[in-house]
Design an enzyme around this catalytic site. Sequence first.
Site, PDB file in Angstrom:
ATOM      1  N   GLU A  17       0.853  -1.191   0.000  1.00  0.00           N
ATOM      2  CA  GLU A  17       0.000   0.000   0.000  1.00  0.00           C
ATOM      3  C   GLU A  17       0.889   1.242   0.000  1.00  0.00           C
ATOM      4  O   GLU A  17       1.894   1.284   0.712  1.00  0.00           O
ATOM      5  CB  GLU A  17      -0.880   0.021   1.251  1.00  0.00           C
ATOM      6  CG  GLU A  17      -1.714   1.298   1.367  1.00  0.00           C
ATOM      7  CD  GLU A  17      -2.360   1.471   2.734  1.00  0.00           C
ATOM      8  OE1 GLU A  17      -3.418   0.873   2.952  1.00  0.00           O
ATOM      9  OE2 GLU A  17      -1.780   2.190   3.584  1.00  0.00           O
TER      10      GLU A  17
ATOM     11  N   THR B 130      -4.045   4.736  -1.311  1.00  0.00           N
ATOM     12  CA  THR B 130      -5.039   5.234  -0.353  1.00  0.00           C
ATOM     13  C   THR B 130      -5.724   6.498  -0.863  1.00  0.00           C
ATOM     14  O   THR B 130      -5.339   7.076  -1.882  1.00  0.00           O
ATOM     15  CB  THR B 130      -4.417   5.502   1.027  1.00  0.00           C
ATOM     16  OG1 THR B 130      -3.482   6.583   0.903  1.00  0.00           O
ATOM     17  CG2 THR B 130      -3.701   4.282   1.562  1.00  0.00           C
ATOM     18  N   TYR B 131      -6.716   6.927  -0.082  1.00  0.00           N
ATOM     19  CA  TYR B 131      -7.651   7.953  -0.521  1.00  0.00           C
ATOM     20  C   TYR B 131      -7.976   8.828   0.678  1.00  0.00           C
ATOM     21  O   TYR B 131      -8.275   8.303   1.758  1.00  0.00           O
ATOM     22  CB  TYR B 131      -8.897   7.205  -0.999  1.00  0.00           C
ATOM     23  CG  TYR B 131     -10.012   7.987  -1.633  1.00  0.00           C
ATOM     24  CD1 TYR B 131     -10.071   8.113  -3.018  1.00  0.00           C
ATOM     25  CD2 TYR B 131     -11.048   8.516  -0.881  1.00  0.00           C
ATOM     26  CE1 TYR B 131     -11.128   8.764  -3.629  1.00  0.00           C
ATOM     27  CE2 TYR B 131     -12.106   9.178  -1.483  1.00  0.00           C
ATOM     28  CZ  TYR B 131     -12.138   9.295  -2.852  1.00  0.00           C
ATOM     29  OH  TYR B 131     -13.193   9.936  -3.463  1.00  0.00           O
TER      30      TYR B 131
ATOM     31  N   ARG C  47     -15.806   2.941   4.033  1.00  0.00           N
ATOM     32  CA  ARG C  47     -16.604   4.094   4.484  1.00  0.00           C
ATOM     33  C   ARG C  47     -15.703   5.313   4.612  1.00  0.00           C
ATOM     34  O   ARG C  47     -16.020   6.391   4.151  1.00  0.00           O
ATOM     35  CB  ARG C  47     -17.275   3.799   5.827  1.00  0.00           C
ATOM     36  CG  ARG C  47     -18.233   4.915   6.270  1.00  0.00           C
ATOM     37  CD  ARG C  47     -18.589   4.823   7.727  1.00  0.00           C
ATOM     38  NE  ARG C  47     -17.434   5.113   8.574  1.00  0.00           N
ATOM     39  CZ  ARG C  47     -17.480   5.126   9.894  1.00  0.00           C
ATOM     40  NH1 ARG C  47     -18.611   4.848  10.526  1.00  0.00           N
ATOM     41  NH2 ARG C  47     -16.401   5.401  10.600  1.00  0.00           N
TER      42      ARG C  47
ATOM     43  N   ASP D  80     -12.960   7.788   7.183  1.00  0.00           N
ATOM     44  CA  ASP D  80     -13.108   8.592   8.399  1.00  0.00           C
ATOM     45  C   ASP D  80     -13.873   9.868   8.090  1.00  0.00           C
ATOM     46  O   ASP D  80     -13.739  10.440   7.004  1.00  0.00           O
ATOM     47  CB  ASP D  80     -11.730   8.958   8.964  1.00  0.00           C
ATOM     48  CG  ASP D  80     -10.931   7.724   9.351  1.00  0.00           C
ATOM     49  OD1 ASP D  80     -11.549   6.761   9.856  1.00  0.00           O
ATOM     50  OD2 ASP D  80      -9.705   7.714   9.124  1.00  0.00           O
TER      51      ASP D  80
ATOM     52  N   HIS E  95     -13.421  -3.747  14.687  1.00  0.00           N
ATOM     53  CA  HIS E  95     -13.473  -2.325  14.340  1.00  0.00           C
ATOM     54  C   HIS E  95     -13.778  -1.540  15.613  1.00  0.00           C
ATOM     55  O   HIS E  95     -14.606  -1.956  16.434  1.00  0.00           O
ATOM     56  CB  HIS E  95     -14.568  -2.090  13.299  1.00  0.00           C
ATOM     57  CG  HIS E  95     -14.569  -0.710  12.711  1.00  0.00           C
ATOM     58  ND1 HIS E  95     -15.096   0.373  13.370  1.00  0.00           N
ATOM     59  CD2 HIS E  95     -14.085  -0.242  11.540  1.00  0.00           C
ATOM     60  CE1 HIS E  95     -14.944   1.457  12.623  1.00  0.00           C
ATOM     61  NE2 HIS E  95     -14.330   1.109  11.509  1.00  0.00           N
TER      62      HIS E  95
ATOM     63  N   GLN F 178      -7.092  -4.919   8.607  1.00  0.00           N
ATOM     64  CA  GLN F 178      -6.422  -3.841   9.325  1.00  0.00           C
ATOM     65  C   GLN F 178      -5.105  -4.409   9.843  1.00  0.00           C
ATOM     66  O   GLN F 178      -4.950  -5.621  10.008  1.00  0.00           O
ATOM     67  CB  GLN F 178      -7.318  -3.391  10.491  1.00  0.00           C
ATOM     68  CG  GLN F 178      -6.749  -2.315  11.394  1.00  0.00           C
ATOM     69  CD  GLN F 178      -6.443  -1.032  10.652  1.00  0.00           C
ATOM     70  OE1 GLN F 178      -5.394  -0.938  10.032  1.00  0.00           O
ATOM     71  NE2 GLN F 178      -7.333  -0.059  10.718  1.00  0.00           N
TER      72      GLN F 178
ATOM     73  N   GLN G 107       6.293   5.801  15.587  1.00  0.00           N
ATOM     74  CA  GLN G 107       5.305   5.238  14.654  1.00  0.00           C
ATOM     75  C   GLN G 107       4.272   4.373  15.366  1.00  0.00           C
ATOM     76  O   GLN G 107       3.122   4.335  14.976  1.00  0.00           O
ATOM     77  CB  GLN G 107       6.060   4.398  13.612  1.00  0.00           C
ATOM     78  CG  GLN G 107       5.238   3.959  12.420  1.00  0.00           C
ATOM     79  CD  GLN G 107       6.029   2.994  11.536  1.00  0.00           C
ATOM     80  OE1 GLN G 107       7.243   2.922  11.613  1.00  0.00           O
ATOM     81  NE2 GLN G 107       5.319   2.245  10.731  1.00  0.00           N
TER      82      GLN G 107
ATOM     83  N   LYS H  42       7.843   3.776   2.190  1.00  0.00           N
ATOM     84  CA  LYS H  42       9.271   3.479   2.374  1.00  0.00           C
ATOM     85  C   LYS H  42       9.598   2.208   1.592  1.00  0.00           C
ATOM     86  O   LYS H  42       9.532   1.093   2.138  1.00  0.00           O
ATOM     87  CB  LYS H  42       9.586   3.278   3.865  1.00  0.00           C
ATOM     88  CG  LYS H  42       9.373   4.535   4.714  1.00  0.00           C
ATOM     89  CD  LYS H  42       9.556   4.200   6.187  1.00  0.00           C
ATOM     90  CE  LYS H  42       9.268   5.409   7.062  1.00  0.00           C
ATOM     91  NZ  LYS H  42       9.235   5.050   8.495  1.00  0.00           N
TER      92      LYS H  42
END
Length: 277
Positions: free
Chosen positions: A9, A40-41, A99, A101, A143, A170, A206, A266
């Site tokens: 990703e 990602t979006y 969905r 955030d 979740h 996840q 992180q 990375k």
Amino acid sequence: MNTTQISMEIFPPKKDSEFSSAFRVAKELAEISPDFISVTYGAGGSRSKSTLKIASYIQNELHIPAMAHLTCVGSTQEDIQKLCMDFKEHNISNILALRGDRPKDMSDEQYDGREFTYASNLVDFLKEHTDFEIWGACYPEKHFESFSKESDLTHMKEKQDKGVTQFITQLFFDNDFFYEFREKAARKGITAPLHAGIMPITSAAQIGRSISLSGSSVPKALSDIIAAYADTPEEMYQAGIDYAIRQCRDLLQNGVDGIHIYTMNKPAVAKEIVKAL
């Protein structure tokens, strides 16, 4: 024969001036020949054009299958329809339906009146209006908004029934959570492949960000590494990669369908993990 898919990703840049850096990351990841790269979006579609641009580069210039994330929390049906046409035009056929955030600037009134309440509503829309391969997200540790692991599995099964063909989890740091989850999903009638989301922790800072965003728990083995190497960045970097490699090796030995590496842009980290596998 091992048929586990290995994928990555990446996230698009926040500024147009940073596109060359994002293209470089994608190009370096392509050298590993992953089965696909997901992009990602931003919340509420804030970076949808960037997602399209990077995904198109991966698909059409690097010739690696691209998967575009698509969130719906701040979008109208018209917005989604237009985006889908753009994706189609750029030969992107894999969509991760989320969905997303709630955007910070979204009022309570807008949030309560949104056109897509859940990711499953987006799956319905995509199934009716497009011919994309639709992927979904799932949560080995539940979740954070869900009542229980059981209700999570019920929603997951619902998404499969509506047309989701594969799932990405996840991130998690304890493989036992994944194995228990996989077993329960199978009992629930979930047959779609499950791709395990792995995030290498290469700095002590992180881990705090990762947990606050994902709700994932930290096993003692990982917290011991952070305690030991937090003040020595180079050793922390290597120890974090080694931990991710051990996770991945164990998953491979236990017949995981796919490993999806959250690269944090990375490529060197992803390369080291894949080389070790």
